[in-house]
Design a protein around this motif. Structure first.
Motif, PDB file in Angstrom:
ATOM      1  N   PRO A  92       0.794  -1.239   0.000  1.00  0.00           N
ATOM      2  CA  PRO A  92       0.000   0.000   0.000  1.00  0.00           C
ATOM      3  C   PRO A  92       0.822   1.283   0.000  1.00  0.00           C
ATOM      4  O   PRO A  92       0.246   2.377  -0.038  1.00  0.00           O
ATOM      5  CB  PRO A  92      -0.787  -0.118   1.301  1.00  0.00           C
ATOM      6  N   ALA A  93       2.170   1.192   0.091  1.00  0.00           N
ATOM      7  CA  ALA A  93       2.986   2.407   0.159  1.00  0.00           C
ATOM      8  C   ALA A  93       2.774   3.282  -1.079  1.00  0.00           C
ATOM      9  O   ALA A  93       2.626   2.781  -2.201  1.00  0.00           O
ATOM     10  CB  ALA A  93       4.464   2.047   0.287  1.00  0.00           C
ATOM     11  N   LYS A  94       2.768   4.580  -0.859  1.00  0.00           N
ATOM     12  CA  LYS A  94       2.539   5.531  -1.944  1.00  0.00           C
ATOM     13  C   LYS A  94       3.696   5.531  -2.934  1.00  0.00           C
ATOM     14  O   LYS A  94       4.859   5.471  -2.548  1.00  0.00           O
ATOM     15  CB  LYS A  94       2.369   6.935  -1.353  1.00  0.00           C
ATOM     16  N   GLU A  95       3.361   5.580  -4.231  1.00  0.00           N
ATOM     17  CA  GLU A  95       4.395   5.633  -5.259  1.00  0.00           C
ATOM     18  C   GLU A  95       5.142   6.964  -5.220  1.00  0.00           C
ATOM     19  O   GLU A  95       4.579   8.005  -4.876  1.00  0.00           O
ATOM     20  CB  GLU A  95       3.762   5.506  -6.660  1.00  0.00           C
ATOM     21  N   LEU A  96       6.425   6.908  -5.567  1.00  0.00           N
ATOM     22  CA  LEU A  96       7.217   8.128  -5.692  1.00  0.00           C
ATOM     23  C   LEU A  96       7.164   8.601  -7.142  1.00  0.00           C
ATOM     24  O   LEU A  96       7.549   7.876  -8.056  1.00  0.00           O
ATOM     25  CB  LEU A  96       8.674   7.866  -5.279  1.00  0.00           C
ATOM     26  N   ASP A  97       6.679   9.817  -7.334  1.00  0.00           N
ATOM     27  CA  ASP A  97       6.581  10.404  -8.674  1.00  0.00           C
ATOM     28  C   ASP A  97       7.828  11.251  -8.921  1.00  0.00           C
ATOM     29  O   ASP A  97       7.907  12.410  -8.522  1.00  0.00           O
ATOM     30  CB  ASP A  97       5.315  11.254  -8.762  1.00  0.00           C
TER      31      ASP A  97
END
Length: 371
Positions: free
Chosen positions: A158-163
């Protein structure tokens, strides 16, 4: 646990063949960046990144009056109150240096800190060929927690993607050890070893609790930690009992007030009795960061003026004098000025003995400590 008794913990892990997996974001980043490394001799140094906290770039003078609410505002991470204050003082980064030394079997001189405001790079490993391997990601603790649970495998999570295309430029800076003294004290403890880590941690936990309760100012956290480190003896190769004793002694030392500064009579060493010399004396006393100043000797206005000029806000007890002292410095004592100070006028001639005056002083101010 690693800060206080790292040697004992790592010895137990080795004896039982246990694997210690890091959950903290920086240590997880180091752990991931060391995957595939077969020889620790190839590692030139470990580099821990640091957001800098809410007070990055501020001077000691600017930190004189920061509040609990100011310290609890971290720019990148959402954490509990104690660790958030540690992030503001940079103590947390010093604790992480000690942990990294034990986890990855590195001496203090091979662990560095870089201020990285964006919290995109979570830590790096520099190798002997000057190559650096880093772990990048969003400021999301779910990633290091998940990796500790699934290691050595990686699974979707569930960790947020790095953009990368929208995260902006990445910046790096040296930490300010003069302003953020807690970090310097932690690095001193890291180099000292033994029970120094337990003393550092115990004193800091007690001091942060006092700060969160509104009993001391932000900068006094470092004062109390330093006092504990200077007064509690360090034991090398300690037993668990000695670690616990060092922790308890440090907490007690941190809870006690700084020594009272007691000045009696005329200050002949300052030369003639002048306004300038007594103002200078007040400034000198403020530089000692006392918990209280107990004064008898005349020219109280000038002494108190010097204390104020030096940024002192503690208790000021006075034998003799008149009500004009309270009136003249009323602005300094006002709630709007956020001063914790109090002017106590001992006008009665019955308080002739120092012991009697000091007893009254302590009962009125709640200050503890020794002359």
């Amino acid at each position: 646990t690693l800060v206080c008794g790292g040697e004992l913990v790592m010895e137990e892990a080795h004896d039982f063949g246990a694997e210690i997996l890091p959950v903290d974001s920086e240590h997880s980043a180091l752990f991931q960046s060391l995957q595939g490394n077969r020889d620790r001799g190839e590692v030139k140094r470990l580099i821990l990144t640091c957001s800098g906290g809410p007070f990055f770039g501020k001077t000691t003078e600017e930190l004189q009056h920061v509040t609990r609410e100011d310290a609890l505002h971290n720019p990148n991470w959402s954490m509990g109150a104690k660790i958030t204050v540690d992030s503001a003082s940079l103590m947390n980064k010093g604790l992480e240096v000690i942990e990294a030394m034990h986890l990855y079997h590195m001496p203090a001189e091979k662990v560095s800190i870089v201020v990285h405001r964006e919290s995109i790079i979570h830590s790096l490993v520099e190798y002997c060929d000057n190559a650096m391997i880093a772990q990048l990601g969003s400021a999301d603790m779910r990633l290091p927690i998940q990796y500790a649970l699934t290691w050595p495998r990686r699974v979707p999570g569930p960790a947020k993607e790095l953009d990368l295309w929208n995260c902006g430029p990445l910046t790096f800076a040296h930490p300010d050890l003069d302003t953020f003294r807690c970090l310097k004290l932690a690095l001193d403890a890291a180099r000292t070893g033994g029970t120094a880590g337990a003393i550092l941690n115990g004193a800091n936990e007690a001091a942060v609790a006092q700060f969160l309760a509104g009993k001391i100012r932000f900068l006094e956290i470092a004062d109390k930690v330093q006092r504990a480190m200077e007064t509690v003896p360090v034991i090398q190769n300690p037993s668990l009992t000695q670690v616990l004793e060092a922790d308890a002694a440090a907490r007690e030392a941190s809870r006690r007030g700084l020594p009272l500064v007691c000045v009696l009579g005329h200050m002949g060493e300052l030369g003639k009795e002048s306004e300038k010399s007594h103002t200078e004396l007040g400034s000198r006393l403020a530089a000692l960061h006392p918990s209280a100043v107990f004064w008898k000797g005349g020219r109280e206005h000038e002494v108190l003026s010097g204390l104020r000029r030096g940024g002192y806000e503690g208790s000021f007890a006075l034998i003799g004098g008149d009500d004009s002292c309270r009136k003249e410095f009323g602005a300094w004592l006002s709630p709007e000025n956020k001063s914790r100070g109090a002017v106590v006028l001992f006008k009665g001639s019955r308080l002739n003995r120092l012991e009697d005056a000091l007893a009254v002083f302590r009962s009125l101010t709640g200050e503890e400590g020794a002359l």
